[in-house]
Design a protein around this motif. Sequence first.
Motif, mmCIF file in Angstrom:
data_model
loop_
_atom_site.group_PDB
_atom_site.id
_atom_site.type_symbol
_atom_site.label_atom_id
_atom_site.label_comp_id
_atom_site.label_asym_id
_atom_site.label_seq_id
_atom_site.Cartn_x
_atom_site.Cartn_y
_atom_site.Cartn_z
ATOM 1 N N ASP A 102 0.754 -1.173 -0.017
ATOM 2 C CA ASP A 102 -0.052 -0.070 -0.148
ATOM 3 C C ASP A 102 0.786 1.142 -0.065
ATOM 4 O O ASP A 102 2.078 1.188 0.045
ATOM 5 C CB ASP A 102 -0.835 -0.205 1.249
ATOM 6 N N TYR A 103 0.229 2.491 0.047
ATOM 7 C CA TYR A 103 1.044 3.412 -0.120
ATOM 8 C C TYR A 103 1.884 3.945 1.086
ATOM 9 O O TYR A 103 3.037 4.635 0.703
ATOM 10 C CB TYR A 103 0.307 4.760 -0.696
ATOM 11 N N HIS A 104 1.616 3.237 2.099
ATOM 12 C CA HIS A 104 2.426 3.559 3.391
ATOM 13 C C HIS A 104 3.607 2.825 3.504
ATOM 14 O O HIS A 104 4.677 3.202 3.974
ATOM 15 C CB HIS A 104 1.639 3.186 4.612
ATOM 16 N N SER A 105 3.584 1.701 2.847
ATOM 17 C CA SER A 105 4.562 0.284 2.845
ATOM 18 C C SER A 105 5.902 0.909 2.610
ATOM 19 O O SER A 105 5.860 1.584 1.153
ATOM 20 C CB SER A 105 3.998 -0.846 2.239
ATOM 21 N N ARG A 106 7.033 0.617 3.063
ATOM 22 C CA ARG A 106 8.378 0.658 2.514
ATOM 23 C C ARG A 106 9.157 -0.697 2.402
ATOM 24 O O ARG A 106 10.237 -0.734 2.121
ATOM 25 C CB ARG A 106 9.018 1.280 3.362
ATOM 26 N N ASN A 107 8.025 -1.636 2.282
ATOM 27 C CA ASN A 107 8.591 -3.247 2.141
ATOM 28 C C ASN A 107 8.198 -3.596 0.656
ATOM 29 O O ASN A 107 6.674 -3.258 0.304
ATOM 30 C CB ASN A 107 7.896 -3.928 3.128
ATOM 31 N N TYR A 108 8.844 -3.870 -0.217
ATOM 32 C CA TYR A 108 8.442 -4.242 -1.762
ATOM 33 C C TYR A 108 8.563 -5.743 -1.794
ATOM 34 O O TYR A 108 9.508 -6.166 -1.575
ATOM 35 C CB TYR A 108 9.591 -3.372 -2.344
ATOM 36 N N ASP A 109 7.622 -6.366 -2.651
ATOM 37 C CA ASP A 109 7.652 -7.760 -3.031
ATOM 38 C C ASP A 109 8.270 -7.922 -4.395
ATOM 39 O O ASP A 109 8.736 -8.823 -4.711
ATOM 40 C CB ASP A 109 6.462 -8.175 -2.815
ATOM 41 N N TYR A 110 7.986 -6.987 -5.136
ATOM 42 C CA TYR A 110 8.606 -6.908 -6.627
ATOM 43 C C TYR A 110 9.266 -5.920 -6.814
ATOM 44 O O TYR A 110 8.866 -4.650 -6.757
ATOM 45 C CB TYR A 110 7.552 -7.312 -7.497
ATOM 46 N N TRP A 111 10.468 -6.042 -7.636
ATOM 47 C CA TRP A 111 11.508 -5.162 -7.747
ATOM 48 C C TRP A 111 11.782 -5.274 -9.555
ATOM 49 O O TRP A 111 11.802 -5.953 -9.936
ATOM 50 C CB TRP A 111 12.795 -5.064 -7.181
ATOM 51 N N GLY A 112 12.020 -3.879 -10.059
ATOM 52 C CA GLY A 112 12.623 -4.062 -11.446
ATOM 53 C C GLY A 112 14.275 -4.256 -11.126
ATOM 54 O O GLY A 112 14.813 -4.245 -10.089
ATOM 55 N N GLN A 113 14.824 -4.358 -12.498
ATOM 56 C CA GLN A 113 16.405 -4.493 -12.148
ATOM 57 C C GLN A 113 17.160 -3.249 -11.982
ATOM 58 O O GLN A 113 18.313 -3.393 -11.676
ATOM 59 C CB GLN A 113 16.815 -5.255 -13.226
ATOM 60 N N GLY A 114 16.554 -2.437 -12.088
ATOM 61 C CA GLY A 114 17.135 -0.860 -12.001
ATOM 62 C C GLY A 114 17.714 -0.210 -13.008
ATOM 63 O O GLY A 114 18.190 -1.027 -14.234
ATOM 64 N N THR A 115 18.009 0.934 -13.056
ATOM 65 C CA THR A 115 18.388 1.774 -14.104
ATOM 66 C C THR A 115 19.394 2.675 -13.868
ATOM 67 O O THR A 115 19.074 3.376 -12.669
ATOM 68 C CB THR A 115 17.647 2.212 -15.239
ATOM 69 N N GLN A 116 20.683 2.766 -14.318
ATOM 70 C CA GLN A 116 21.606 3.724 -13.715
ATOM 71 C C GLN A 116 21.317 5.149 -14.503
ATOM 72 O O GLN A 116 21.173 5.334 -15.648
ATOM 73 C CB GLN A 116 22.919 3.388 -14.083
ATOM 74 N N VAL A 117 21.386 6.123 -13.544
ATOM 75 C CA VAL A 117 21.316 7.512 -13.967
ATOM 76 C C VAL A 117 22.223 8.452 -13.476
ATOM 77 O O VAL A 117 22.750 8.201 -12.271
ATOM 78 C CB VAL A 117 20.102 8.351 -13.324
ATOM 79 N N THR A 118 22.830 8.889 -14.486
ATOM 80 C CA THR A 118 24.188 9.740 -14.103
ATOM 81 C C THR A 118 23.880 11.020 -14.591
ATOM 82 O O THR A 118 23.535 11.494 -15.613
ATOM 83 C CB THR A 118 25.535 9.158 -14.764
ATOM 84 N N VAL A 119 24.139 12.205 -13.584
ATOM 85 C CA VAL A 119 23.970 13.556 -14.096
ATOM 86 C C VAL A 119 25.503 14.099 -13.820
ATOM 87 O O VAL A 119 26.310 13.989 -12.961
ATOM 88 C CB VAL A 119 23.213 14.408 -12.888
ATOM 89 N N SER A 120 25.790 14.757 -15.202
ATOM 90 C CA SER A 120 27.407 15.154 -15.325
ATOM 91 C C SER A 120 27.255 16.248 -16.415
ATOM 92 O O SER A 120 26.496 15.951 -17.499
ATOM 93 C CB SER A 120 28.121 14.172 -15.415
ATOM 94 N N SER A 121 28.002 17.193 -16.139
ATOM 95 C CA SER A 121 28.239 18.355 -17.269
ATOM 96 C C SER A 121 29.365 17.723 -18.403
ATOM 97 O O SER A 121 29.309 18.540 -19.292
ATOM 98 C CB SER A 121 28.589 19.520 -16.698
#
Length: 121
Positions: A102-121
């Motif tokens: 639910d929107y309160h929960s910080r426990n997650y049962d399914y995740w994506g694999q993640g994507t790297q984001v880099t901020v650089s000039s």
Amino acid sequence: QVQLQESGPGLLKPSQTLSLTCIVSGGSITTSYYAWNWIRQSPGKGLEWVGNIAWDGSTHYNPSLKSRTSISRDTSKSEFSLQLSSVTPEDTAMYFCARGSDYHSRNYDYWGQGTQVTVSS
């Protein structure tokens, strides 16, 4: 089996807007009472919750990022998206999408694999 897949540009310049999308399969993003979350992890730091969009379309944001964050969804495509404006190098992180009970929960049962984001000039 619910699956999540993030996509979006990996490299941004300071002041640009980060846009990421998470495609969900094997489940509906409108099913009560799940919430669909964005979480990030910066190098050498722990996980940081960015925000979520709940099953009813309500949105909830980390107060420290709220002024720059927007989360939306497209139910017809079973996807939800993150926009983070005015990025700085401090926004460099691995970004994950994940399902919470639910929107309160910080426990997650399914995740994506993640994507790297880099901020650089």
